[in-house]
Design a protein around this motif. Structure first.
Motif, short mmCIF file in Angstrom:
data_model
loop_
_atom_site.label_atom_id
_atom_site.label_comp_id
_atom_site.label_asym_id
_atom_site.label_seq_id
_atom_site.Cartn_x
_atom_site.Cartn_y
_atom_site.Cartn_z
N THR A 79 44.56 12.64 24.86
CA THR A 79 44.82 11.27 25.29
C THR A 79 43.57 10.66 25.92
O THR A 79 42.69 11.38 26.40
CB THR A 79 45.96 11.22 26.33
N ARG A 81 41.53 9.03 28.82
CA ARG A 81 41.61 9.18 30.27
C ARG A 81 42.14 7.89 30.89
O ARG A 81 41.68 6.80 30.58
CB ARG A 81 40.25 9.53 30.85
N ASP A 84 48.08 6.61 31.28
CA ASP A 84 49.26 7.33 31.74
C ASP A 84 50.49 7.04 30.88
O ASP A 84 51.33 7.92 30.67
CB ASP A 84 49.56 6.97 33.20
N ASP A 86 50.68 6.48 27.66
CA ASP A 86 50.64 7.30 26.46
C ASP A 86 51.05 8.74 26.75
O ASP A 86 51.77 9.37 25.97
CB ASP A 86 49.24 7.28 25.84
N ARG A 87 50.62 9.26 27.89
CA ARG A 87 50.97 10.64 28.24
C ARG A 87 52.46 10.77 28.49
O ARG A 87 53.10 11.73 28.03
CB ARG A 87 50.19 11.07 29.48
N ASP A 97 52.02 19.62 26.14
CA ASP A 97 51.05 19.37 27.20
C ASP A 97 50.05 18.35 26.68
O ASP A 97 50.12 17.93 25.52
CB ASP A 97 50.33 20.67 27.59
N TYR A 98 49.12 17.94 27.54
CA TYR A 98 48.10 16.99 27.12
C TYR A 98 46.78 17.30 27.81
O TYR A 98 46.74 17.94 28.87
CB TYR A 98 48.52 15.55 27.42
N PRO A 100 43.27 14.98 28.72
CA PRO A 100 42.62 13.66 28.61
C PRO A 100 41.18 13.78 28.12
O PRO A 100 40.45 14.70 28.49
CB PRO A 100 42.67 13.13 30.05
N ASP A 189 49.84 14.84 38.20
CA ASP A 189 50.33 15.28 36.89
C ASP A 189 51.84 15.07 36.83
O ASP A 189 52.59 15.64 37.61
CB ASP A 189 49.99 16.77 36.71
N SER A 191 53.68 15.80 34.09
CA SER A 191 54.25 16.53 32.96
C SER A 191 55.48 17.35 33.35
O SER A 191 56.47 17.36 32.61
CB SER A 191 53.19 17.42 32.31
#
Length: 230
Positions: A79, A81, A84, A86-87, A97-98, A100, A189, A191
């Motif tokens: 993604t 940086r 947020d 998009d994540r 997971d991702y 940046p 984070d 996630s």
């Protein structure tokens, strides 16, 4: 040998990553558009997909949206940086997971290895876990609630397993990140929270009665209270 499918339209970057990941013992195939990447991901020939969000044709998010109903293959998103939204959307759609951009190649390698370790670990038979009307079978990688089979991604399955095995105890986000995601937790984070939100929806836990949030700390899977108990 583990096979990585790399979907990114940056030819220079994919060339560098391919050389690096091959030097670490992986087989790597790179494709540079979403449609081709989706077909490759659905082939069943890969251990993990590393997927860039910004792609020509269909976006990485669209690839993930079309992939998830048909495959549980682990997906690591690349993604921009600071993006947020998009994540969050990526995690909602089923990304594991991702990372940046720009990123350190060693960090990318560590994330890939952590995901693959988790999936491999799930293949080791373990005791079936029963909490209330939820049954999780680590060997078969299945979850049922009230006898109905539920579908989870690899990361959702392992998060739920950890919470069930620690039912009745508060599990900090830091512990979930280290034990399940295989990395240190960052206060920024989202996630873990996004994965927990998806698990709740799949368990039909609309009122958060099963997985309770402990504000500022983490989560607790509630043990059932039976009639007559105190």
């Amino acid at each position: 040998m583990k096979q990585i499918l790399l979907i990114d339209d940056d030819i220079e970057l994919t060339s560098l990553l391919t050389d690096y990941l091959k030097s670490e013992g992986f087989e790597v195939e790179a494709v540079h558009n979403g449609e081709q990447g989706l077909q490759k991901a659905l082939s069943g020939n890969y251990s993990i997909v590393v997927l860039d969000i910004m792609l020509p044709g269909i976006s990485g998010l669209d690839v993930l949206r079309r992939l998830r109903p048909q495959s549980r293959i682990p997906v690591l998103l690349l993604t921009a940086r600071g993006e947020d939204v998009d994540r969050i959307v990526g995690l909602e759609l089923g990304a594991d997971d991702y990372v940046p951009k720009p990123f350190n190649t060693r960090e990318l390698l560590a994330r890939i290895q952590a995901i693959l370790r988790r999936v491999q670990g799930g293949q080791t038979p373990g005791a079936i876990v029963n909490v209330g009307d939820v049954t999780l079978d680590p060997g078969a990688r299945t979850v049922q609630r009230g006898g109905q089979k539920l579908d989870f991604t690899s990361v959702e399955f392992d998060l739920l397993r950890y919470l069930l095995e620690n039912a009745g105890n508060v599990v900090p986000r830091e512990e979930l990140a280290e034990r399940v995601l295989g990395r240190r937790f960052s206060p920024f984070d989202r996630s873990i929270d996004m994965h927990i939100s998806k698990i709740r929806r799949k368990l039909l836990d609309e009122s958060d009665e099963l997985i309770k949030t402990v504000r500022g700390t983490g989560y607790i899977y509630a043990r059932p209270v039976f009639a007559g108990s105190k």
